[in-house]
Enzyme design. Sequence first.
Site, PDB file in Angstrom:
ATOM      1  N   SER A 169       0.862  -1.186   0.000  1.00 42.59           N
ATOM      2  CA  SER A 169       0.000   0.000   0.000  1.00 42.59           C
ATOM      3  C   SER A 169       0.892   1.228   0.000  1.00 42.59           C
ATOM      4  CB  SER A 169      -0.951  -0.003   1.204  1.00 42.59           C
ATOM      5  OG  SER A 169      -0.252  -0.238   2.403  1.00 42.59           O
ATOM      6  N   GLU A 212       1.101   5.554   0.670  1.00 45.07           N
ATOM      7  CA  GLU A 212       0.468   6.688   1.354  1.00 45.07           C
ATOM      8  C   GLU A 212       0.846   8.005   0.670  1.00 45.07           C
ATOM      9  OE1 GLU A 212       0.520   6.530   5.661  1.00 45.07           O
ATOM     10  OE2 GLU A 212       1.041   8.657   5.734  1.00 45.07           O
ATOM     11  N   ASP A 230      -2.492  15.026  15.868  1.00 48.37           N
ATOM     12  CA  ASP A 230      -1.808  16.004  16.725  1.00 48.37           C
ATOM     13  C   ASP A 230      -2.238  17.377  16.268  1.00 48.37           C
ATOM     14  OD1 ASP A 230       0.012  14.281  18.183  1.00 48.37           O
ATOM     15  OD2 ASP A 230       0.985  13.953  16.237  1.00 48.37           O
ATOM     16  N   PHE A 280      12.459  15.060  10.950  1.00 51.48           N
ATOM     17  CA  PHE A 280      11.133  14.468  10.990  1.00 51.48           C
ATOM     18  C   PHE A 280      11.104  13.333  12.021  1.00 51.48           C
ATOM     19  CE2 PHE A 280       7.680  12.247   8.382  1.00 51.48           C
ATOM     20  CZ  PHE A 280       6.725  13.164   8.761  1.00 51.48           C
ATOM     21  N   HIS A 315       3.731  -1.024   3.784  1.00 55.02           N
ATOM     22  CA  HIS A 315       3.023   0.236   3.521  1.00 55.02           C
ATOM     23  C   HIS A 315       4.091   1.310   3.329  1.00 55.02           C
ATOM     24  CE1 HIS A 315      -0.226   3.263   3.994  1.00 55.02           C
ATOM     25  NE2 HIS A 315       0.656   3.958   4.698  1.00 55.02           N
TER      26      HIS A 315
HETATM   27  P1  FAD Z   1      -3.581   7.131  20.137  1.00 51.79           P
HETATM   28  O1  FAD Z   1      -3.611   5.693  19.792  1.00 51.79           O
HETATM   29  O2  FAD Z   1      -4.789   7.741  20.731  1.00 51.79           O
HETATM   30  O3  FAD Z   1      -2.330   7.346  21.125  1.00 51.79           O
HETATM   31  C1  FAD Z   1      -1.871   8.648  21.436  1.00 51.79           C
HETATM   32  C2  FAD Z   1      -1.126   8.629  22.762  1.00 51.79           C
HETATM   33  O4  FAD Z   1      -2.049   8.410  23.833  1.00 51.79           O
HETATM   34  C3  FAD Z   1      -0.081   7.506  22.886  1.00 51.79           C
HETATM   35  O5  FAD Z   1       1.008   8.017  23.621  1.00 51.79           O
HETATM   36  C4  FAD Z   1      -0.802   6.423  23.677  1.00 51.79           C
HETATM   37  O6  FAD Z   1       0.103   5.631  24.441  1.00 51.79           O
HETATM   38  C5  FAD Z   1      -1.685   7.265  24.585  1.00 51.79           C
HETATM   39  N1  FAD Z   1      -2.949   6.586  24.942  1.00 51.79           N
HETATM   40  C6  FAD Z   1      -3.831   6.024  24.092  1.00 51.79           C
HETATM   41  N2  FAD Z   1      -4.889   5.519  24.759  1.00 51.79           N
HETATM   42  C7  FAD Z   1      -4.660   5.787  26.067  1.00 51.79           C
HETATM   43  C8  FAD Z   1      -5.381   5.560  27.266  1.00 51.79           C
HETATM   44  N3  FAD Z   1      -6.577   4.929  27.248  1.00 51.79           N
HETATM   45  N4  FAD Z   1      -4.845   5.985  28.439  1.00 51.79           N
HETATM   46  C9  FAD Z   1      -3.645   6.621  28.461  1.00 51.79           C
HETATM   47  N5  FAD Z   1      -2.919   6.888  27.353  1.00 51.79           N
HETATM   48  C10 FAD Z   1      -3.415   6.467  26.182  1.00 51.79           C
HETATM   49  N6  FAD Z   1      -1.406  12.251  11.949  1.00 51.79           N
HETATM   50  C11 FAD Z   1      -2.252  13.093  11.316  1.00 51.79           C
HETATM   51  O7  FAD Z   1      -2.514  14.201  11.824  1.00 51.79           O
HETATM   52  N7  FAD Z   1      -2.821  12.779  10.105  1.00 51.79           N
HETATM   53  C12 FAD Z   1      -2.591  11.587   9.511  1.00 51.79           C
HETATM   54  O8  FAD Z   1      -3.129  11.315   8.434  1.00 51.79           O
HETATM   55  C13 FAD Z   1      -1.726  10.647  10.165  1.00 51.79           C
HETATM   56  N8  FAD Z   1      -1.496   9.430   9.645  1.00 51.79           N
HETATM   57  C14 FAD Z   1      -0.740   8.520  10.346  1.00 51.79           C
HETATM   58  C15 FAD Z   1      -0.594   7.217   9.829  1.00 51.79           C
HETATM   59  C16 FAD Z   1       0.169   6.277  10.507  1.00 51.79           C
HETATM   60  C17 FAD Z   1       0.288   4.887   9.943  1.00 51.79           C
HETATM   61  C18 FAD Z   1       0.816   6.639  11.729  1.00 51.79           C
HETATM   62  C19 FAD Z   1       1.680   5.628  12.445  1.00 51.79           C
HETATM   63  C20 FAD Z   1       0.682   7.910  12.238  1.00 51.79           C
HETATM   64  C21 FAD Z   1      -0.117   8.870  11.583  1.00 51.79           C
HETATM   65  N9  FAD Z   1      -0.314  10.152  12.079  1.00 51.79           N
HETATM   66  C22 FAD Z   1      -1.143  11.035  11.418  1.00 51.79           C
HETATM   67  C23 FAD Z   1       0.337  10.582  13.322  1.00 51.79           C
HETATM   68  C24 FAD Z   1      -0.571  10.384  14.561  1.00 51.79           C
HETATM   69  O9  FAD Z   1      -1.728  11.172  14.447  1.00 51.79           O
HETATM   70  C25 FAD Z   1       0.214  10.797  15.792  1.00 51.79           C
HETATM   71  O10 FAD Z   1       1.262   9.885  16.036  1.00 51.79           O
HETATM   72  C26 FAD Z   1      -0.604  11.031  17.044  1.00 51.79           C
HETATM   73  O11 FAD Z   1       0.255  11.632  18.031  1.00 51.79           O
HETATM   74  C27 FAD Z   1      -1.157   9.768  17.693  1.00 51.79           C
HETATM   75  O12 FAD Z   1      -2.204   9.254  17.004  1.00 51.79           O
HETATM   76  P2  FAD Z   1      -2.732   7.767  17.375  1.00 51.79           P
HETATM   77  O13 FAD Z   1      -3.901   7.532  16.549  1.00 51.79           O
HETATM   78  O14 FAD Z   1      -1.632   6.807  17.344  1.00 51.79           O
HETATM   79  O15 FAD Z   1      -3.181   8.049  18.910  1.00 51.79           O
END
Ligand code: FAD
Length: 275
Positions: free
Chosen positions: A6, A8, A99, A206, A256
């Site tokens: 895939s 991106e 973020d 980055f 990916h």
């Molecule tokens: P989460 O899974 O919610 O985790 C965020 C933080 O909270 C982590 O430190 C985790 O340990 C903590 N956490 C989660 N659940 C709990 C809980 N219940 N209690 C306490 N702590 C908790 N960003 C963008 O803005 N746009 C994009 O399109 C984008 N695409 C991405 C694609 C991939 C494949 C990846 C790996 C990252 C991408 N990101 C993107 C970056 C991502 O948004 C950031 O890394 C963001 O900081 C975390 O998102 P997440 O969905 O992993 O968050």
Amino acid sequence: MTFPLSFEFFPPKTPEGADKLRTVRQALYAKAPEFCSVTFGAGGSTQDGTFATVGDILAEGHSAASHFSCVGATRSRVREQLATLQAMGVNRLVALRGDLPSGYGAGGEFTYASDLVAFIRAETGDHFHIEVAAYPEVHPQARSAEADLQAYATKVKAGANSAITQYFYNSDAYFRFVEDAHRLGATVPVVPGIMPITNSSQLLRFSDACGAEVPRWIRLRLQGYGDDSASIKAFGLEVVTDLCEQLRAGGAPGLHFYSMNQSVPTLAVLGQLGL
Ligand code: FAD
């Protein structure tokens, strides 16, 4: 049998960028990707561009995944956006927290990606294949490695079908992550995210920001090449090809590629891999 790939992309900001991306996509389609995904700016900042690019990929006859971040969003807004994507014929999402850029107040009705995954499942049932993000080298804001792993397992149990990792250059971190996630009952496929190396200063900057580690030996070699971009690319190709070979040999379910809206670096790696 073909190996699942895939690619991106990020939504282009200008008409020239959109034209260039169209050409890049055509070059990458030759590799028959399982899907192509499009990033989504936190706070919905790129929503129009994301959805337009997703629509272009579908119109070109390929499967498209929209990234979807929930930080700062309300339930009613997310409901509307999901309905838009469903009406467009999208059936795959990469569900993220995202973020917010500094200066934005957080607000919003979702705290973690797991809240978004649960909401999407409650609202749309099994319509979407949901991908979530995984961090073999630990998310930079995590309280601890174990807490991050637990958070990942929670996200999977909320209804994710598979995961894509943050990029990394150390295959051991990936294999250990997959093993540890299985121990917690999170057994969905974890596809490694691959960042081709084409530019040293951009990669180092980055990586610091997103918590991906560039191992010391790679960093020093890259820095040693200075402005010699041909040597950086040749070395980067070798390193990333080796990484992908280790991942495939160890049973990774696909690759990916973070294409950065370029086809040449990804195609070079795939060429070396014979894919
Ligand atoms: P989460 O899974 O919610 O985790 C965020 C933080 O909270 C982590 O430190 C985790 O340990 C903590 N956490 C989660 N659940 C709990 C809980 N219940 N209690 C306490 N702590 C908790 N960003 C963008 O803005 N746009 C994009 O399109 C984008 N695409 C991405 C694609 C991939 C494949 C990846 C790996 C990252 C991408 N990101 C993107 C970056 C991502 O948004 C950031 O890394 C963001 O900081 C975390 O998102 P997440 O969905 O992993 O968050």
